[in-house]
Motif scaffolding. Structure first.
Motif, PDB file in Angstrom:
ATOM      1  N   ASN A  14     134.012 -12.789  15.849  1.00 49.19           N
ATOM      2  CA  ASN A  14     133.530 -13.140  17.142  1.00 49.19           C
ATOM      3  C   ASN A  14     132.177 -12.442  17.301  1.00 49.19           C
ATOM      4  O   ASN A  14     131.600 -11.850  16.222  1.00 49.19           O
ATOM      5  CB  ASN A  14     134.530 -12.447  18.351  1.00 49.19           C
TER       6      ASN A  14
ATOM      7  N   SER B 159     138.065 -22.666  32.797  1.00 49.27           N
ATOM      8  CA  SER B 159     136.777 -22.584  32.129  1.00 49.27           C
ATOM      9  C   SER B 159     135.433 -23.022  33.285  1.00 49.27           C
ATOM     10  O   SER B 159     135.692 -24.139  33.592  1.00 49.27           O
ATOM     11  CB  SER B 159     136.517 -23.252  30.751  1.00 49.27           C
TER      12      SER B 159
ATOM     13  N   GLN C 229     144.257 -26.606  26.805  1.00 52.20           N
ATOM     14  CA  GLN C 229     144.145 -26.296  25.479  1.00 52.20           C
ATOM     15  C   GLN C 229     144.653 -27.211  24.253  1.00 52.20           C
ATOM     16  O   GLN C 229     144.333 -27.327  23.258  1.00 52.20           O
ATOM     17  CB  GLN C 229     144.134 -24.834  24.906  1.00 52.20           C
TER      18      GLN C 229
ATOM     19  N   GLN D 132     138.883 -27.730  21.709  1.00 49.63           N
ATOM     20  CA  GLN D 132     139.174 -27.043  20.659  1.00 49.63           C
ATOM     21  C   GLN D 132     138.868 -25.536  20.792  1.00 49.63           C
ATOM     22  O   GLN D 132     139.292 -24.662  20.331  1.00 49.63           O
ATOM     23  CB  GLN D 132     138.142 -27.580  19.236  1.00 49.63           C
ATOM     24  N   VAL D 133     137.892 -25.227  21.359  1.00 52.22           N
ATOM     25  CA  VAL D 133     137.302 -23.715  21.571  1.00 52.22           C
ATOM     26  C   VAL D 133     138.254 -23.061  22.547  1.00 52.22           C
ATOM     27  O   VAL D 133     138.707 -21.809  22.174  1.00 52.22           O
ATOM     28  CB  VAL D 133     135.807 -23.793  22.368  1.00 52.22           C
TER      29      VAL D 133
ATOM     30  N   LYS E  90     141.380 -22.447  20.111  1.00 50.22           N
ATOM     31  CA  LYS E  90     141.295 -21.295  19.293  1.00 50.22           C
ATOM     32  C   LYS E  90     141.138 -19.659  19.868  1.00 50.22           C
ATOM     33  O   LYS E  90     141.675 -19.025  19.576  1.00 50.22           O
ATOM     34  CB  LYS E  90     139.779 -21.390  18.829  1.00 50.22           C
ATOM     35  N   TYR E  91     140.721 -19.906  21.253  1.00 49.54           N
ATOM     36  CA  TYR E  91     140.731 -18.687  22.261  1.00 49.54           C
ATOM     37  C   TYR E  91     142.148 -18.486  22.600  1.00 49.54           C
ATOM     38  O   TYR E  91     142.784 -17.216  22.206  1.00 49.54           O
ATOM     39  CB  TYR E  91     140.121 -19.017  23.309  1.00 49.54           C
TER      40      TYR E  91
ATOM     41  N   TYR F 100     130.487 -25.584  26.687  1.00 49.65           N
ATOM     42  CA  TYR F 100     130.791 -24.830  25.602  1.00 49.65           C
ATOM     43  C   TYR F 100     132.240 -24.879  25.219  1.00 49.65           C
ATOM     44  O   TYR F 100     132.558 -24.941  24.198  1.00 49.65           O
ATOM     45  CB  TYR F 100     130.279 -23.275  25.604  1.00 49.65           C
ATOM     46  N   ASP F 101     133.072 -24.561  26.166  1.00 52.02           N
ATOM     47  CA  ASP F 101     134.602 -24.432  26.158  1.00 52.02           C
ATOM     48  C   ASP F 101     135.122 -25.858  26.038  1.00 52.02           C
ATOM     49  O   ASP F 101     135.883 -26.235  26.926  1.00 52.02           O
ATOM     50  CB  ASP F 101     135.039 -23.633  27.416  1.00 52.02           C
ATOM     51  N   SER F 102     135.076 -26.445  24.845  1.00 45.82           N
ATOM     52  CA  SER F 102     135.668 -27.699  24.744  1.00 45.82           C
ATOM     53  C   SER F 102     137.164 -27.490  24.329  1.00 45.82           C
ATOM     54  O   SER F 102     137.644 -26.075  24.467  1.00 45.82           O
ATOM     55  CB  SER F 102     135.123 -28.285  23.397  1.00 45.82           C
TER      56      SER F 102
ATOM     57  N   THR G 241     134.991 -18.572  27.485  1.00 44.43           N
ATOM     58  CA  THR G 241     135.172 -17.851  26.428  1.00 44.43           C
ATOM     59  C   THR G 241     134.320 -16.852  25.986  1.00 44.43           C
ATOM     60  O   THR G 241     134.532 -15.855  25.345  1.00 44.43           O
ATOM     61  CB  THR G 241     135.782 -18.775  25.419  1.00 44.43           C
ATOM     62  N   THR G 242     133.030 -17.095  26.176  1.00 41.79           N
ATOM     63  CA  THR G 242     131.846 -16.275  25.523  1.00 41.79           C
ATOM     64  C   THR G 242     131.496 -15.028  26.671  1.00 41.79           C
ATOM     65  O   THR G 242     130.486 -14.604  26.400  1.00 41.79           O
ATOM     66  CB  THR G 242     130.796 -17.039  25.131  1.00 41.79           C
TER      67      THR G 242
END
Lengths: 213, 139
Positions: free
Chosen positions: B96, A112, A58, A121-122, A125-126, A117-119, A80-81
């Motif tokens: 979210n 991940s 991360q 940066q993402v 943030k998570y 999607y889970d860059s 993350t989603t």
């Protein structure tokens, strides 16, 4: 004479209890290997181990299998989603994190399975949202195929894409020792199993075999 | 003296009888609440936690009694359509996405009765009729 007998019995009793150190089983296939050491034929056991890998965490730092040298670690697979099991998993993983936060010989690796999607940066943030700081818990992303292939060596279900759930994966936390062998698998969605994992990590850290390497 | 004893025990029996007798509304409330508990475990607990505690700054808690009672009429819509964007709960901001949850109106009523009367909340029964009305007025 009677006193001596009493002491002898006491000694026997202690011999049974105090010298025994609790150890964890070693999972996966194993095969005997024979090699010649100092002109003698020696048979050794080759255990199932986690192969080499290279991902990014991360913070954007490169993390490879060498980053785990001399460390015990717990691995899981998530995204993350994730609408289903991941929040439960990471609510429980936070317990593991808080127990061993800052320990230099321990890491958590969350791979991940949705790197598109889970860059970095993402993932950062998570981690911030979970209040995860420092280097105890690494959230990793990288080549999707490499992640999926690696999941096989952890003996978990290989993730696959799904229309409704986006990705199908299981919620196991896998405990890996300093020799990169599997020492336990725990359902990360079940609180009791995660409490067992924390106990097992303590047992493994106290294992003399883990102290040397 | 014997008579007084009989009267006292008779009175006691009546009190016990009345106390154990529940009204239809109470029975309905209990039915909704216990049904909602099971639905909560399956549909909500993963994110919002066993005790409605949420998950760090990722998932909002359900323990903000002011939020729950203020948005009582919108709660059914949140479940039916999901939620996106910034929301302030317990003085903290959450940003979210909550996915739409596939529940029938009666199931929504049950789960809301459970959430609305657990974790410190006390909004009373949220009936099927309430939910059907609220779903017509989703923002």
């Amino acid at each position: 004479m009677r006193q001596l007998l009493g002491i002898l019995i006491l000694c026997l009793l202690f011999a049974c209890t105090s010298n025994k150190i609790k150890t964890l089983p070693i999972y996966g296939d194993r095969e005997p290997i024979t090699k010649i050491t100092d002109g003698k034929e020696v048979t050794d056991t080759l255990y199932h181990t986690i192969p080499a890998f290279a991902f990014v965490n991360q913070y954007g730092d490169s993390i490879t299998n060498d980053s785990l040298n001399g460390k015990i670690y717990v691995a899981d697979f998530f995204f993350t989603t994730c609408p289903s099991i991941c929040p439960s998993m990471h609510r429980n993983m936070l317990k593991v994190y808080k127990e061993f936060e800052g320990a230099t010989d321990f890491r958590i690796l969350s791979h991940s399975i949705d790197p598109k999607y889970d860059s970095v940066q993402v993932l950062k943030k998570y981690a911030d949202a979970l209040d995860v700081k420092g280097n105890t818990w690494w959230l990793l992303q990288g080549d999707k195929e490499a992640t999926y292939t690696l999941s096989k060596s952890y003996l978990v279900t290989t993730p696959r894409e799904d229309e409704k759930e986006k990705f199908i994966h299981d919620g196991y936390f896998i405990l890996i020792d300093k020799q990169k062998r599997i020492r336990g698998a725990y359902d990360g969605t079940v609180e009791e199993q995660v409490i067992k994992l924390i106990e097992d990590i303590k047992i493994l850290r106290n294992d003399p075999e883990q102290a040397t390497k | 003296m014997k008579k007084a004893g009989i009267i006292i025990s008779l009175c006691a029996a009546i009190i016990v009888f009345v106390a154990s007798c529940q009204t239809d509304q109470q029975i309905e409330y209990m039915r909704y609440y216990s049904g909602g508990q099971g639905l909560y475990t399956v549909n909500c607990q993963n994110c919002h936690g066993k005790n409605g505690e949420g998950l760090s700054a990722l998932m909002p808690p359900l323990t903000d009694t002011a939020f729950i009672s203020k948005n009582k009429d919108q709660l059914a819509c949140y479940i039916k359509n999901g939620m996106t964007g910034m929301v302030k709960v317990s003085g903290k901001f959450y940003n979210n996405t909550m996915p739409p949850i596939e529940l029938s109106p009666i199931e929504i009523a049950k789960v809301l009765t459970y959430v609305g009367n657990s974790f410190g909340n006390r909004v009373g029964l949220i009936s099927l009729k309430d939910v059907e009305n609220n779903l017509k007025n989703c923002k």
